[in-house]
Design an enzyme around this catalytic site. Structure first.
Site, PDB file in Angstrom:
ATOM      1  N   HIS A  57       0.844  -1.199   0.000  1.00 24.96           N
ATOM      2  CA  HIS A  57       0.000   0.000   0.000  1.00 24.96           C
ATOM      3  C   HIS A  57       0.879   1.248   0.000  1.00 24.96           C
ATOM      4  O   HIS A  57       1.722   1.433   0.891  1.00 24.96           O
ATOM      5  CB  HIS A  57      -0.950  -0.017   1.200  1.00 24.96           C
ATOM      6  N   GLU A 116       1.781   3.572   3.060  1.00 25.83           N
ATOM      7  CA  GLU A 116       2.256   2.940   4.295  1.00 25.83           C
ATOM      8  C   GLU A 116       3.791   2.941   4.321  1.00 25.83           C
ATOM      9  O   GLU A 116       4.453   1.909   4.384  1.00 25.83           O
ATOM     10  CB  GLU A 116       1.617   1.547   4.417  1.00 25.83           C
ATOM     11  N   GLU A 144       0.403  -5.121  11.008  1.00 27.37           N
ATOM     12  CA  GLU A 144      -0.036  -3.729  10.899  1.00 27.37           C
ATOM     13  C   GLU A 144       0.771  -2.963  11.941  1.00 27.37           C
ATOM     14  O   GLU A 144       0.605  -3.158  13.140  1.00 27.37           O
ATOM     15  CB  GLU A 144      -1.539  -3.599  11.197  1.00 27.37           C
TER      16      GLU A 144
HETATM   17  O1  0X9 Z   1      -7.014  -4.223   4.194  1.00 27.65           O
HETATM   18  C1  0X9 Z   1      -5.841  -4.569   4.067  1.00 27.65           C
HETATM   19  O2  0X9 Z   1      -5.347  -4.883   2.986  1.00 27.65           O
HETATM   20  C2  0X9 Z   1      -4.944  -4.615   5.297  1.00 27.65           C
HETATM   21  N1  0X9 Z   1      -5.147  -3.453   6.108  1.00 27.65           N
HETATM   22  S1  0X9 Z   1      -4.639  -1.991   5.567  1.00 27.65           S
HETATM   23  O3  0X9 Z   1      -5.180  -0.980   6.441  1.00 27.65           O
HETATM   24  N2  0X9 Z   1      -3.061  -1.898   5.673  1.00 27.65           N
HETATM   25  O4  0X9 Z   1      -5.042  -1.838   4.202  1.00 27.65           O
HETATM   26  C3  0X9 Z   1      -5.316  -5.814   6.127  1.00 27.65           C
HETATM   27  C4  0X9 Z   1      -5.212  -7.110   5.408  1.00 27.65           C
HETATM   28  C5  0X9 Z   1      -5.541  -8.210   6.325  1.00 27.65           C
HETATM   29  N3  0X9 Z   1      -6.040  -9.313   5.607  1.00 27.65           N
HETATM   30  C6  0X9 Z   1      -5.270 -10.375   5.385  1.00 27.65           C
HETATM   31  N4  0X9 Z   1      -4.044 -10.396   5.768  1.00 27.65           N
HETATM   32  N5  0X9 Z   1      -5.828 -11.401   4.760  1.00 27.65           N
HETATM   33 ZN    ZN Z   2      -1.945  -1.871   3.990  1.00 29.99          ZN
END
Ligand code: 0X9
Ligand code: ZN
Ligand code: CA
Ligand code: CA
Ligand code: CA
Length: 417
Positions: free
Chosen positions: A173, A176, A375
């Site tokens: 992303h 980030e 995260e």
């Molecule tokens: O939504 C996402 O892609 C991730 N959070 S973010 O705020 N950085 O965009 C979380 C992804 C979690 N899901 C999996 N790891 N499957």
């Molecule tokens: Zn992310």
């Protein structure tokens, strides 16, 4: 802007200074607003994400998200109580410095973050200084043609030895940016520390460490273009694909991504339609040697919320066709041990909200890799500010994950049940 400030900035050597108000942003007349909602369930958050809201962070049931008028009405209709933090443009304007430079650099005050050129330099330096244990290549190119750097660290680095391979990926992303710094810390620690730090030395001698510091360099460069932050998440192909919804395991299956190109969770036209995910996946596929996947463990770094997440993301269920109870238990055990070391909260990723086409689901479901998402800092707060902590946090917040990284490298040598 006061004259003193302008003069100071000129003295600091900035080539061109434009007052903030004179510059248009990425999304003119953006009527999207950042909200916080407390007391939400995973189902609430999945519904919010599905309605088109861009979820920024989740912590203890409190979700921070960007929503337009339609998403706000839908959320209110469900009885959710939204607290407004401010307009997207307004919040970005508050975070951005009141002078902008024409240079493609991080905004004034955040120069310790690494631009793509600076990332490249760091990796080249690591290889120049530690050519015996570090080698630089790439897994392919981004949409705009930037190399997706891959740094390998191991003893006898030129040889493909029979040692567990461990992959670290960062910056899927764009906004980030702290995650890129996390991958750079791993590079620095396992190269500079070799021969002096016994733990580092042992791991470099017995593992093949693979680091991709930026999976989305086009997005990251765009996010800081003009010397100010844009709040950008996706890649830069057309209106952008969310790389973490573009992976080819249960792609688009379950309402955990969007089919609308303008959405921040747009899944792309097909699995691996984005060159960045396609290249990284092809690299991982290429690590199947003699019928056996050599990569046994993986962390994909994100921000923010201070969480350790494991698959699956596409279903709320703990077990699934490709996840036995014993395997789910191992994910939980390793995830919990890592979280105990850094103070993050461990949970299955769908405890956040449903995501389909995410990297962990593919790494595990397709290749049996112990694959988790971190995260990083901060835990919560600030809406979009959460993506832009000042560069002073780079050192403490990347060091904070040293032990977790070490745990994963050690676990990479243990078999999956
Ligand atoms: O939504 C996402 O892609 C991730 N959070 S973010 O705020 N950085 O965009 C979380 C992804 C979690 N899901 C999996 N790891 N499957
Ligand atoms: Zn992310
Ligand atoms: Ca810099
Ligand atoms: Ca080796
Ligand atoms: Ca090998």
């Amino acid at each position: 802007m006061g004259n003193t400030r302008r003069i100071a900035a000129v003295v600091a050597g900035m080539a061109l200074i434009v007052p903030l108000s004179a510059t248009t942003s990425a999304q003119p007349s953006d009527d999207r607003t950042v909200y916080e909602i407390s007391g939400t369930s995973a189902e609430d958050r999945t519904a919010l994400a599905r309605s088109g809201a861009d979820v920024l962070g989740v912590r203890d049931g409190t979700v921070t998200l960007i929503a337009g008028p339609a998403e706000v009405s839908a959320a209110r209709a469900k009885g959710l109580d939204l607290t407004e933090l401010g307009g997207v443009e307004e919040l970005l304007a508050e975070r951005n410095p009141d002078v902008r430079t024409s240079a493609n650099d991080f905004p004034a005050g955040d120069e310790d973050y690494h631009t793509y050129a600076e990332v490249t330099e760091e990796l080249e330096r690591a290889v120049a200084e530690h050519g015996d244990i570090a080698s630089l290549s790439s897994v392919g190119d981004s949409h705009e043609g930037r190399a997706l750097h891959l740094l390998k660290i191991s003893d006898n680095v030129a040889q493909d030895e029979d040692e567990p391979e461990v992959l670290f990926t960062c910056n899927q992303h764009a906004r980030e940016h702290l995650t890129t710094e996390m991958c750079l810390r791993i590079v620095e620690r396992f190269t500079d520390g070799y021969g002096s730090d016994p733990v580092v030395t042992e791991l470099v001698d017995t593992r093949e460490i693979l680091v991709v510091p930026t999976v989305n360099p086009d997005g990251a460069e765009y996010d800081i273009s003009g010397g100010y932050y844009h709040g950008w998440r996706k890649n830069r192909d057309g209106s952008g694909t969310d790389l973490n919804r573009n992976w080819g395991y249960q792609w688009g299956c379950c309402g955990g991504s969007s089919s609308w190109p303008s959405s921040d969770t747009y899944r792309g036209t097909s699995a691996f339609s984005a060159p960045e995910t396609a290249a990284l996946a092809a690299f991982v596929d290429s690590r199947v040697v003699g019928g056996e996947q050599q990569i046994t463990a993986h962390i994909d770094f994100h921000t923010y919320s201070e969480l350790v997440l494991w698959p699956f993301g596409y279903t709320y269920a703990d077990t699934a066709p490709d996840m036995t109870r014993e395997q789910a238990q191992r994910f939980q055990d390793v995830g919990t041990a890592m979280a105990a070391s850094n103070g993050y909260t461990p949970q299955q990723s769908s405890d956040l909200y449903i995501t389909d086409g995410s990297v962990n689901d593919w790494m595990w479901g397709e290749h049996g890799i112990l694959s988790l998402t971190f995260e990083m800092y901060p835990a919560s707060g600030g809406g979009l500010d959460g993506f832009y902590p000042p560069d002073e946090v780079i050192e403490p917040e990347t060091r904070r994950n040293d032990e977790a990284v070490q745990i994963l490298l050690e676990e990479a040598g243990n078999p999956m049940p």
